[in-house]
Design a protein around this motif. Structure first.
Motif, short mmCIF file in Angstrom:
data_model
loop_
_atom_site.label_atom_id
_atom_site.label_comp_id
_atom_site.label_asym_id
_atom_site.label_seq_id
_atom_site.Cartn_x
_atom_site.Cartn_y
_atom_site.Cartn_z
N MET A 1 0.85 -1.17 0.00
CA MET A 1 0.00 0.00 0.00
C MET A 1 0.90 1.24 0.00
SD MET A 1 -2.96 1.12 2.75
CE MET A 1 -4.06 -0.21 2.35
N THR A 2 0.66 2.15 -0.93
CA THR A 2 1.46 3.38 -0.99
C THR A 2 1.08 4.30 0.17
OG1 THR A 2 -0.13 4.62 -2.33
CG2 THR A 2 1.49 3.26 -3.53
N ALA A 3 1.93 5.28 0.40
CA ALA A 3 1.67 6.25 1.47
C ALA A 3 0.36 6.99 1.20
CB ALA A 3 2.83 7.23 1.59
N GLU A 4 0.10 7.30 -0.04
CA GLU A 4 -1.13 8.02 -0.38
C GLU A 4 -2.36 7.13 -0.17
OE1 GLU A 4 -3.43 11.16 -1.08
OE2 GLU A 4 -1.26 11.26 -0.89
N GLU A 5 -2.25 5.85 -0.53
CA GLU A 5 -3.36 4.93 -0.29
C GLU A 5 -3.61 4.75 1.21
OE1 GLU A 5 -2.86 2.08 -4.24
OE2 GLU A 5 -1.76 1.60 -2.41
N GLN A 6 -2.53 4.68 1.99
CA GLN A 6 -2.66 4.56 3.44
C GLN A 6 -3.33 5.81 4.01
OE1 GLN A 6 -1.75 1.84 5.74
NE2 GLN A 6 -3.27 3.14 6.70
N ALA A 7 -2.90 6.97 3.51
CA ALA A 7 -3.51 8.24 3.97
C ALA A 7 -5.00 8.26 3.64
CB ALA A 7 -2.81 9.43 3.34
N LYS A 8 -5.37 7.80 2.46
CA LYS A 8 -6.78 7.77 2.06
C LYS A 8 -7.57 6.83 2.97
CE LYS A 8 -10.28 8.41 -0.84
NZ LYS A 8 -11.40 8.80 -0.05
N THR A 9 -6.99 5.67 3.29
CA THR A 9 -7.65 4.72 4.19
C THR A 9 -7.87 5.35 5.56
OG1 THR A 9 -6.70 2.85 3.02
CG2 THR A 9 -7.48 2.44 5.26
N TRP A 10 -6.80 5.95 6.12
CA TRP A 10 -6.92 6.59 7.43
C TRP A 10 -7.94 7.72 7.38
CZ3 TRP A 10 -0.95 6.81 8.07
CH2 TRP A 10 -0.49 5.65 8.70
N CYS A 11 -7.92 8.47 6.29
CA CYS A 11 -8.86 9.59 6.12
C CYS A 11 -10.30 9.07 6.15
CB CYS A 11 -8.55 10.31 4.81
SG CYS A 11 -9.47 11.82 4.56
N ASP A 12 -10.56 8.02 5.38
CA ASP A 12 -11.91 7.43 5.35
C ASP A 12 -12.32 6.94 6.73
OD1 ASP A 12 -12.07 7.95 2.64
OD2 ASP A 12 -11.53 5.89 2.04
N GLN A 13 -11.40 6.27 7.42
CA GLN A 13 -11.70 5.75 8.75
C GLN A 13 -11.94 6.89 9.74
OE1 GLN A 13 -8.23 3.34 9.36
NE2 GLN A 13 -9.14 1.52 8.42
N ALA A 14 -11.13 7.94 9.65
CA ALA A 14 -11.28 9.08 10.55
C ALA A 14 -12.62 9.77 10.32
CB ALA A 14 -10.13 10.06 10.36
N MET A 15 -13.05 9.86 9.08
CA MET A 15 -14.34 10.49 8.78
C MET A 15 -15.50 9.67 9.34
SD MET A 15 -14.04 12.35 5.07
CE MET A 15 -13.11 11.17 4.14
N GLN A 16 -15.26 8.39 9.58
CA GLN A 16 -16.29 7.53 10.17
C GLN A 16 -16.18 7.49 11.69
OE1 GLN A 16 -15.84 3.77 8.20
NE2 GLN A 16 -16.35 4.60 6.20
N GLY A 17 -15.31 8.35 12.24
CA GLY A 17 -15.22 8.47 13.69
C GLY A 17 -14.07 7.73 14.34
N ASP A 18 -13.20 7.11 13.57
CA ASP A 18 -12.06 6.38 14.14
C ASP A 18 -10.96 7.37 14.51
OD1 ASP A 18 -9.83 4.83 14.70
OD2 ASP A 18 -10.20 3.41 13.05
N ARG A 19 -10.88 7.71 15.79
CA ARG A 19 -9.90 8.69 16.27
C ARG A 19 -8.47 8.17 16.12
NH1 ARG A 19 -11.99 12.83 17.94
NH2 ARG A 19 -11.86 13.89 19.89
N ASP A 20 -8.27 6.87 16.28
CA ASP A 20 -6.93 6.30 16.12
C ASP A 20 -6.43 6.49 14.69
OD1 ASP A 20 -6.82 5.53 18.77
OD2 ASP A 20 -7.58 3.50 18.35
N ALA A 21 -7.31 6.27 13.73
CA ALA A 21 -6.94 6.47 12.32
C ALA A 21 -6.61 7.94 12.07
CB ALA A 21 -8.06 6.01 11.39
N GLY A 22 -7.40 8.82 12.66
CA GLY A 22 -7.14 10.25 12.53
C GLY A 22 -5.80 10.63 13.15
N SER A 23 -5.49 10.05 14.28
CA SER A 23 -4.20 10.31 14.93
C SER A 23 -3.04 9.82 14.08
CB SER A 23 -4.15 9.64 16.30
OG SER A 23 -5.07 10.23 17.17
N GLU A 24 -3.19 8.63 13.50
CA GLU A 24 -2.14 8.10 12.62
C GLU A 24 -1.96 8.98 11.39
OE1 GLU A 24 0.14 5.67 12.92
OE2 GLU A 24 -0.61 5.50 14.96
N LEU A 25 -3.05 9.44 10.86
CA LEU A 25 -3.01 10.31 9.69
C LEU A 25 -2.21 11.58 9.99
CD1 LEU A 25 -4.12 10.72 6.81
CD2 LEU A 25 -6.09 11.83 7.84
N LEU A 26 -2.56 12.23 11.09
CA LEU A 26 -1.87 13.47 11.45
C LEU A 26 -0.42 13.20 11.85
CD1 LEU A 26 -4.67 15.34 13.41
CD2 LEU A 26 -4.09 15.47 10.99
#
Length: 191
Positions: A1-26
């Motif tokens: 998975m590329t960095a951009e794909e990982q960022a997109k995954t984390w972004c999608d998860q964060a938008m669904q309320g996953d704070r851990d994904a949002g933290s990883e993204l930032l």
């Protein structure tokens, strides 16, 4: 998975309320955004404040990210706009003294890696910092220091690609005129 794909995954998860994904993204974007804002602001304290403001805006705007650009470009655009707002607010402030720039270490990849001597690199840093208008300096920082492609840099700065290329060419021409011979080859990359 590329960095951009990982960022997109984390972004999608964060938008669904996953704070851990949002933290990883930032967390994954903290270091490059901090480095970018550190170069622009000139000191650690201001860079930290700007990073905090940037990521606050990213978090508040996350639901509006539609993927029209890469997440990396989107975050850099927010960082750039945050920096521009900060500069407007502190116009009365002063820039860093020349001695600060002379002692500034190179902490990452830069357009000056080909400079054979650190003295030449320091002169180049000083010359880049003196570029006017601000958009030329920002173009150099984003394209060379942050390694954004030309289209990504143009998007962050809100410029047409042809205007960005003109800005970079003008900036590099000015650097060539100001830098005593011999100087490293300075040319816009083709990304």
């Amino acid at each position: 998975m590329t960095a951009e794909e990982q960022a997109k995954t984390w972004c999608d998860q964060a938008m669904q309320g996953d704070r851990d994904a949002g933290s990883e993204l930032l967390r994954s974007y903290h270091k490059p955004i901090y480095a970018y804002l550190r170069r622009l602001s000139g000191n650690d304290a201001d860079a930290e404040d700007l990073v905090q403001q940037t990521f606050s805006k990213v978090w508040q705007s996350l639901a509006r990210f539609r993927g029209a650009s890469s997440f990396n470009t989107w975050v850099h655009r927010i960082a750039y706009c945050t920096y521009v707002d900060w500069v407007r607010q502190r116009r009365a402030g002063s820039d860093q003294p020349q001695t600060w720039w002379e002692t500034l270490p190179a902490t990452g990849p830069s357009p000056f890696d080909s400079a054979a001597e650190s003295d030449t690199a320091r002169r180049l840093y000083l010359l880049v910092q003196g570029l006017e208008p601000e958009s030329r300096r920002a173009a150099i920082h984003l394209h060379y220091y942050q390694n954004l492609t030309l289209p990504e840099t143009a998007e962050v700065l809100g410029l047409p690609l042809s205007t960005l290329k003109y800005q970079l060419k003008a900036a590099l021409d000015e650097l060539r005129r100001r830098l005593p011979e011999p100087y490293p080859t300075l040319s816009p990359s083709q990304n």
